[in-house]
Scaffold this motif. Structure first.
Motif, mmCIF file in Angstrom:
data_model
loop_
_atom_site.group_PDB
_atom_site.id
_atom_site.type_symbol
_atom_site.label_atom_id
_atom_site.label_comp_id
_atom_site.label_asym_id
_atom_site.label_seq_id
_atom_site.Cartn_x
_atom_site.Cartn_y
_atom_site.Cartn_z
ATOM 1 N N THR B 370 0.373 35.527 -3.196
ATOM 2 C CA THR B 370 -0.016 36.012 -2.924
ATOM 3 C C THR B 370 -1.060 37.117 -1.873
ATOM 4 N N TYR B 371 -1.347 37.971 -0.896
ATOM 5 C CA TYR B 371 -2.047 37.752 0.120
ATOM 6 C C TYR B 371 -2.895 39.356 0.017
ATOM 7 N N PRO B 372 -3.565 38.985 -0.984
ATOM 8 C CA PRO B 372 -4.444 40.188 -0.882
ATOM 9 C C PRO B 372 -4.994 40.745 0.906
ATOM 10 N N GLY B 373 -5.393 42.024 0.952
ATOM 11 C CA GLY B 373 -6.461 42.438 1.496
ATOM 12 C C GLY B 373 -7.228 43.679 1.799
ATOM 13 N N LEU B 374 -8.262 42.757 2.129
ATOM 14 C CA LEU B 374 -9.186 44.024 1.596
ATOM 15 C C LEU B 374 -10.329 44.148 3.145
ATOM 16 N N VAL B 375 -10.046 45.806 3.599
ATOM 17 C CA VAL B 375 -10.826 46.386 4.592
ATOM 18 C C VAL B 375 -11.962 47.274 4.428
ATOM 19 N N SER B 376 -13.249 46.354 5.513
ATOM 20 C CA SER B 376 -14.286 48.000 5.526
ATOM 21 C C SER B 376 -14.553 48.653 6.427
ATOM 22 N N ARG B 377 -14.979 49.720 6.465
ATOM 23 C CA ARG B 377 -15.365 49.766 7.719
ATOM 24 C C ARG B 377 -16.659 50.575 7.431
ATOM 25 N N VAL B 378 -17.148 50.516 6.234
ATOM 26 C CA VAL B 378 -18.858 50.512 5.905
ATOM 27 C C VAL B 378 -19.220 49.898 5.235
ATOM 28 N N ASP B 379 -20.343 49.307 5.199
ATOM 29 C CA ASP B 379 -21.402 49.132 4.982
ATOM 30 C C ASP B 379 -21.328 49.194 3.380
ATOM 31 N N ASP B 380 -21.404 50.131 2.417
ATOM 32 C CA ASP B 380 -21.640 50.028 1.629
ATOM 33 C C ASP B 380 -20.256 50.319 0.096
ATOM 34 N N ALA B 381 -19.528 49.525 0.661
ATOM 35 C CA ALA B 381 -18.360 49.469 -0.410
ATOM 36 C C ALA B 381 -18.361 48.561 -0.180
ATOM 37 N N GLU B 382 -17.413 48.053 -1.965
ATOM 38 C CA GLU B 382 -17.604 47.613 -3.215
ATOM 39 C C GLU B 382 -15.658 47.137 -2.889
ATOM 40 N N LEU B 383 -15.833 45.410 -2.260
ATOM 41 C CA LEU B 383 -14.295 45.405 -2.775
ATOM 42 C C LEU B 383 -14.173 44.213 -2.800
ATOM 43 N N SER B 384 -13.229 43.775 -3.802
ATOM 44 C CA SER B 384 -13.548 42.187 -4.244
ATOM 45 C C SER B 384 -11.717 42.145 -4.812
ATOM 46 N N HIS B 385 -11.616 40.901 -4.870
ATOM 47 C CA HIS B 385 -9.808 40.278 -5.338
ATOM 48 C C HIS B 385 -10.243 38.924 -6.329
ATOM 49 N N GLU B 386 -9.229 39.214 -6.962
ATOM 50 C CA GLU B 386 -8.794 37.591 -7.276
ATOM 51 C C GLU B 386 -7.543 37.744 -7.381
ATOM 52 N N ALA B 387 -7.040 36.306 -8.043
ATOM 53 C CA ALA B 387 -5.651 35.960 -7.983
ATOM 54 C C ALA B 387 -5.610 34.825 -8.553
ATOM 55 N N ALA B 388 -4.412 34.366 -9.853
ATOM 56 C CA ALA B 388 -4.849 33.636 -10.866
ATOM 57 C C ALA B 388 -2.987 32.774 -10.402
ATOM 58 N N ILE B 389 -2.373 31.392 -10.486
ATOM 59 C CA ILE B 389 -1.111 31.259 -9.996
ATOM 60 C C ILE B 389 -1.329 30.158 -10.664
ATOM 61 N N GLY B 390 -0.439 30.376 -12.021
ATOM 62 C CA GLY B 390 -0.134 28.839 -12.868
ATOM 63 C C GLY B 390 1.002 28.904 -13.732
ATOM 64 N N LYS B 391 1.296 27.753 -14.237
ATOM 65 C CA LYS B 391 1.951 27.830 -15.680
ATOM 66 C C LYS B 391 1.811 27.728 -17.417
ATOM 67 N N ILE B 392 2.395 27.695 -18.155
ATOM 68 C CA ILE B 392 1.686 27.971 -19.519
ATOM 69 C C ILE B 392 0.886 26.777 -19.735
ATOM 70 N N ARG B 393 -0.385 26.332 -20.356
ATOM 71 C CA ARG B 393 -1.232 25.924 -20.583
ATOM 72 C C ARG B 393 -0.301 25.173 -21.464
ATOM 73 N N GLU B 394 -0.845 23.590 -21.617
ATOM 74 C CA GLU B 394 -0.179 22.765 -22.689
ATOM 75 C C GLU B 394 -0.965 22.783 -24.113
ATOM 76 N N GLU B 395 -2.340 23.511 -23.740
ATOM 77 C CA GLU B 395 -2.993 23.182 -25.155
ATOM 78 C C GLU B 395 -2.291 24.217 -25.652
ATOM 79 N N GLU B 396 -1.777 25.853 -24.860
ATOM 80 C CA GLU B 396 -2.014 26.883 -25.701
ATOM 81 C C GLU B 396 -0.037 26.758 -26.539
ATOM 82 N N LEU B 397 0.663 25.998 -26.015
ATOM 83 C CA LEU B 397 1.587 25.758 -26.134
ATOM 84 C C LEU B 397 1.731 24.493 -27.392
#
Lengths: 246, 446
Positions: B370-397
């Motif tokens: 995953t390659y998120p891209g955030l570009v801001s040309r102004v000073d009051d933009a709110e830009l954010s990103h989050e990413a989570a990659i994983g396998k099934i958690r043993e506890e849940e299973l």
């Protein structure tokens, strides 16, 4: 009904249980107490079949059948249920869908029959019908988590219910309903193995009917009646440890 | 690939196809001229597909249909047996099965929808095959056809434009609110030369609609390259939802090209559900959002077998207060690869953008990037990103298994739950099928 024989259990090559023997008959009420790190939760999780815990020696029998190496779902089908100390969040899975599937699997119920039963029993544990459309444990308080564990036990009515600290992180009101429900289950024939730090949850119970085990460093070092609970509450563990030379 | 197809061979083939289409559709000259312009652009246009080489593309053009499929499918019994078995297991109704087999295009469902659409046509809802719209609403089509793309951007845009056929023209009159989802069946053409439907969506001021394209069950297609283009125009205050359901056979490359202009205060929710075991899917939709406009791109992916998915998404927040969300959830199995690369560009004050990307890997050979891209040309933009990659958690299973669910059922429940929050806008009848498909995929039965 449950027989644990000379059980040795390791996690990542560290031995945690060092020869536990425990025998629970049908409908009996057993309590395990002991300081943190003595192996109480490990015993509970091993009986339920958690894959992280490796049994290096000894065996577990349930209803005369060896279940030492059975998968967790196979143990559940035979009548073992563990109420978790900290049940995990299951994102995106609605409580109602989950419980319906559990009842279909374990009790052979139809979906409609299961739905009605869940809604009815949930009410006793203060879950409204709309609460059942929340995701399993997601955003739950400590008390809600423990009540949901109890709800599962009441629906499943297992032969053996293992409760891993049902009284920790719980508000006073939740504690009293949880303790009443455990008693009810026991009266209806479910054997109980309860892990706790406090005697409070046992207040309403007939002390003479309890079997209390004290664990230290991976072993059960003393077994006695309900009076043991009061003694531990009063004096702490050190006197008992001294007495048995542990 | 035995013989070599040169670019002039391909051009000659495209030229023939244009002539055939112009004749078949009895289309006006202006449309045929657009096709010829695209043909001219084809040679010089760049080709930069990560999977399909230029040589391969020329082969697809020369020989668009794959071999080994039944020639004439006249009834459901003519379907390949594995496919028939899968449709039965999914419990899909006969009407839909016929659609999947390409049988219902002119029959059952066409009629149902025509009756229904006649009523709504009086109120200002136009839904037509794009070819027909070209003839009946030439001014509307001219004004909106290929306005969000340049014909020479790439060989794929040029090829699509030259040979486009099929697709939907949707026009919603000012203030008209269509209260139920429109599920349109006539996307797949029976005897298409190339699979290149062109979709035009025009939502006038303060109108509302929800369009559902495609189908959750696998579709029997004869073409190994699917090149659809969607152009959507949202006027001030309009609200639109486009849900695209896809389940491709494993030999199909898909290259959906989607672009939308979102006017002042307009909202567009674009959801793509990819359930199939296609060969590859490469998409980079673009959205231009004006003042207080809002766009949401939701990608739901079930990566199976060798499927390669590259899902981009560029959002240009060019009006004050514009907002964009690019969210994806992928379950990646087998040897499948999923790449997400959303970009949000804030070009005006008080804009907001968020990219989120979650992936559940169910196999050691599955890949996620995953390659998120955030570009801001102004000073009051709110830009954010989050990413989570994983396998099934043993506890849940373990938790679910300790309640008597076997490993397969517990995994199915976790995977369905992982995707569930993203499926909030999908109507129930599709949800039921989507869940069944997830279950089958998890247990290796697809």
């Amino acid at each position: 009904m449950l027989k644990v024989e000379n059980l040795h259990v390791s996690v990542e090559d560290r031995e945690i249980l060092k020869g536990v023997d425990l025998s629970i008959g049908a409908g009996e009420f057993h309590v395990i107490m002991g300081p943190n790190g003595s192996g109480k939760s490990t015993l509970a999780l091993t009986i339920a079949g958690h894959p992280k815990y490796t049994i290096t020696e000894g065996r577990i029998l349930f209803g005369g059948e060896e279940i030492t190496h059975l998968a967790p779902d196979e143990r559940a089908k035979r009548g073992v249920l563990l109420a978790f100390q900290v049940p995990p969040d299951v994102e995106g899975v609605k409580i109602i869908d989950f419980l319906q599937q559990v009842l279909i699997e374990l009790k052979g119920m139809g979906p409609v029959e299961a739905y009605d039963l869940i809604v009815k029993k949930a009410e006793d544990l203060w879950f409204k019908e709309e609460d059942l459309h929340r995701y399993v444990n997601v955003g739950f308080s400590g008390g809600e988590r423990k009540r949901l564990e109890l709800l599962q036990a009441i629906l499943v009515e297992p032969k053996l219910l293992i409760l891993d600290e049902p009284d920790s992180g719980v508000d006073v009101d939740s504690l009293s309903i949880i303790s009443r429900k455990i008693e009810e289950l026991n009266k209806r024939g479910t054997a109980i193995l309860l892990i706790t730090h406090y005697g409070r949850i046992l207040e309403h119970l007939d002390k003479d009917s309890l079997r209390v085990h004290v664990m230290k460093d991976g072993r059960i070092i003393k077994t006695g009646s309900g009076n043991l609970v009061e003694r531990i509450e009063r004096e702490g563990f050190s006197d008992i440890f001294e007495e048995v030379g542990a | 690939m035995t013989e070599t197809i040169t670019i002039s061979d391909a051009k000659a083939i495209i030229k023939n196809q244009i002539e055939e289409l112009a004749k078949r559709n009895k289309e006006p000259n202006w449309m045929t001229r657009i096709r010829y312009k695209a043909l001219e652009a084809f040679e010089k246009a760049p080709h930069n597909d990560p999977i399909i080489s230029e040589e391969e593309l020329l082969h697809f053009i020369a020989k668009p249909e794959i071999e080994g499929l039944p020639e004439n499918i006249e009834s459901l019994d003519d379907l390949p047996p594995e496919m028939k078995a899968l449709l039965d297991r999914l419990g899909i109704s006969e009407v839909e099965q016929k659609y999947i087999a390409g049988l219902a295009v002119q029959t059952d469902t066409g009629v149902i929808y025509n009756e229904f659409l006649k009523e709504w046509a009086k109120k200002g809802l136009i839904v037509l095959p794009t070819e027909e719209a070209v003839i009946r609403y030439p001014d509307l089509v001219k004004e909106h056809f290929l306005r969000l793309f340049h014909v020479d951007e790439s060989k794929l845009t040029a090829y699509h434009t030259a040979v486009w056929n099929g697709g939907i023209f949707l026009y919603v009159k000012e203030g008209l609110k269509v209260p139920f989802p429109l599920h349109l069946f006539f996307l797949i053409q029976e005897s298409a030369l190339a699979q290149a439907p062109h979709i035009i969506i025009i939502a006038e001021k303060n109108s509302e609609f929800h369009l559902i394209e495609g189908c959750t069950a696998p579709i029997l297609v004869k073409h190994s390259l699917h090149l659809d283009m969607t152009e959507a125009y949202f006027s001030e205050g309009s609200k639109g939802q486009l849900t695209v359901l896809q389940n491709w056979p494993e030999y199909v490359h898909t290259r959906p090209m989607t672009r939308a202009k979102i006017g002042n205060g307009a909202r567009f929710i674009n959801t793509t559900v990819g359930l199939g075991t296609g060969k590859s899917n490469v998409a980079n939709p673009k959205y231009w959002v004006e003042e207080d406009g809002y766009v949401e791109l939701n990608g739901i992916l079930l990566g199976q077998k060798d499927w390669f998915v590259d899902l981009g998404g560029e959002m240009y927040l060019q009006g004050k207060g514009a907002a964009g969300i690019n969210a994806s959830k992928a379950v990646i199995m087998d040897n499948s690869t999923v790449i997400t690369r959303g970009i949000i560009k804030a070009k005006a004050p008080k804009t907001k953008g968020h990219i989120s990307c979650d992936a559940l890997l169910l196999s050691d050979k599955a890949t996620m990037e995953t390659y998120p891209g955030l570009v801001s040309r102004v000073d009051d933009a709110e830009l954010s990103h989050e990413a989570a990659i994983g396998k099934i958690r043993e506890e849940e299973l373990f938790y679910l298994m300790s309640r008597g669910l076997d490993e397969e059922k517990a995994t199915q429940l976790i995977v369905k739950g992982f995707l569930e929050p993203m499926l909030k806008d999908i109507p129930m009848e599709f949800l039921v099928e989507i869940r069944k498909i997830i279950e089958l995929a998890v247990s290796g039965g697809m």
